[in-house]
Design an enzyme around this catalytic site. Structure first.
Site, PDB file in Angstrom:
ATOM      1  N   GLY A 252      44.346  74.770  58.100  1.00  0.00           N
ATOM      2  CA  GLY A 252      44.804  74.869  56.964  1.00  0.00           C
ATOM      3  C   GLY A 252      45.750  74.456  56.262  1.00  0.00           C
ATOM      4  O   GLY A 252      45.471  73.512  54.525  1.00  0.00           O
ATOM      5  N   ALA A 253      46.281  72.895  57.064  1.00  0.00           N
ATOM      6  CA  ALA A 253      46.744  72.664  56.691  1.00  0.00           C
ATOM      7  C   ALA A 253      46.429  71.073  56.001  1.00  0.00           C
ATOM      8  O   ALA A 253      47.064  70.783  54.628  1.00  0.00           O
ATOM      9  CB  ALA A 253      47.744  71.424  58.118  1.00  0.00           C
ATOM     10  N   GLY A 254      45.352  70.178  56.406  1.00  0.00           N
ATOM     11  CA  GLY A 254      44.809  69.331  55.353  1.00  0.00           C
ATOM     12  C   GLY A 254      43.654  69.773  53.735  1.00  0.00           C
ATOM     13  O   GLY A 254      43.983  69.678  52.906  1.00  0.00           O
ATOM     14  N   ASP A 255      43.402  71.393  54.670  1.00  0.00           N
ATOM     15  CA  ASP A 255      43.053  72.644  53.094  1.00  0.00           C
ATOM     16  C   ASP A 255      44.243  72.765  52.176  1.00  0.00           C
ATOM     17  O   ASP A 255      44.129  72.764  50.407  1.00  0.00           O
ATOM     18  CB  ASP A 255      42.777  73.459  53.588  1.00  0.00           C
ATOM     19  CG  ASP A 255      41.302  73.248  54.134  1.00  0.00           C
ATOM     20  OD1 ASP A 255      40.098  72.124  54.472  1.00  0.00           O
ATOM     21  OD2 ASP A 255      41.226  74.698  55.224  1.00  0.00           O
TER      22      ASP A 255
END
Length: 331
Positions: free
Chosen positions: A269-272
């Site tokens: 979820g870091a990129g999101d």
């Protein structure tokens, strides 16, 4: 012009950000650094990149909506409930009576990176039909965000292409994060071809370093490699580099923004989180994309969001609020 927080970051905008694609259940091992077979147990975590982006926007005080299809089953209803709980508009959600909600078993390596095994043959998200789209909702988007998983099979592919066209015709900014998941594609060639088939439609594109290598077939992660992905209508190309921050490219300038160093537990979820942060800061004022100092402050904010997201297990529970991000920026 949008107003600005005390740290130079623009305020979160009030324009609607519509996120299109898949939402699923990730089964995450209770222990890191073991294979799926060795895992003693699993915890269920809501996931799916487009849904994560919608919740990331909402957590930061933005206005988000999710468009996609879930199974008419307990997991599907649970996911719809999670979107509602986090304040994401669910008017774009459809339920399929015949297919299940997608599942993914995720292995967490010791370094926080992941491997996936998917159960979707076919899952509800793959069965979204063009005529099921909430066209009015999509037309009201100021930003329309999507990935590439929805391009893999029909009828979802046609629904994706129609939704993109409706959003573009209504004047939305189109945001694309390919979010490569190779195990879901028939082959590497098909993945590359389909991901690139809609490339020149997007205004903003974000790729990871791994995706850059995959799409360019070039192991070099440098400006020349990134700019080989440039297209004439693009406003912003972003390459995320994990704990090395990100690089940005526009028609008139390019540069890099450093990462925040935190204790990484899980990169899910870091990129999101990064994308959601960027979109909710530019939704009301796209001139930021042409103003390097303001864009850098937004990307610094987005990097902080991404970093915070890696400090807890699972994507959605780890997505930060504005206050949490401001705390990290001040530190």
């Amino acid at each position: 012009m949008a107003s600005t927080l005390s740290n130079g970051v623009p305020e979160t905008g009030s324009g609607l950000i519509v996120s299109f694609g898949e939402m699923l259940i990730d089964f995450v091992p209770t222990v890191s650094g073991v294979s799926l077979a060795e895992a003693p147990g699993f915890v269920k975590a809501p996931g799916g990149a487009p849904a994560n982006v919608a919740i990331a926007v909402s957590r930061l005080g933005g206005k988000a909506s999710f468009v996609g299809k879930l199974g008419d089953d307990e997991f599907g209803r649970m996911l719809a409930g999670i979107l509602e709980k986090y304040g994401v508009d669910g008017r774009g959600i459809n339920f399929d009576q015949g297919a299940r909600t997608a599942l993914a078993f995720v292995t967490l390596r010791n370094d926080g990176e992941r491997e996936f095994m998917f159960y979707r043959n076919p899952s509800a998200d793959m069965l979204l039909r063009p005529e099921e789209l909430n066209v009015e909702l999509i037309r009201s988007a100021k930003v329309f965000h999507y990935g590439s998983i929805s391009l893999i099979v029909e009828p979802c592919r046609s629904a994706h292409l129609k939704a993109m066209q409706v959003a573009r015709d209504a004047g939305a900014l189109l945001s694309y994060d390919p979010n490569l998941r190779l195990p879901l594609w028939p082959s590497e060639e098909e993945a590359r071809e389909q991901i690139m088939s809609i490339w020149d439609k997007a205004d903003v594109i974000k790729v990871s370093d791994v995706e850059l290598v995959f799409l360019t077939k070039n192991d070099k992660i440098d400006d020349a490699s990134a700019l080989s992905l440039w297209h004439p209508n693009l406003k912003l190309l972003l390459v995320t580099l994990g704990d090395h921050g990100c690089r940005y490219y526009t028609k008139n300038f390019h540069g890099a923004v450093e990462a925040f160093h935190v204790k990484t537990v899980d990169t899910t979820g870091a990129g999101d989180s990064f994308v959601g942060a960027l979109l909710c800061k530019v939704v009301d004022d796209q001139s930021i994309l042409e103003d390097e100092p303001r864009l850098r402050s937004v990307l610094k904010f987005a990097n902080a969001c991404g970093a915070i997201t890696t400090t807890k297990k699972g994507a959605i529970p780890a997505l930060p609020t504005e206050a949490e991000v401001v705390t990290l920026l001040k530190a």
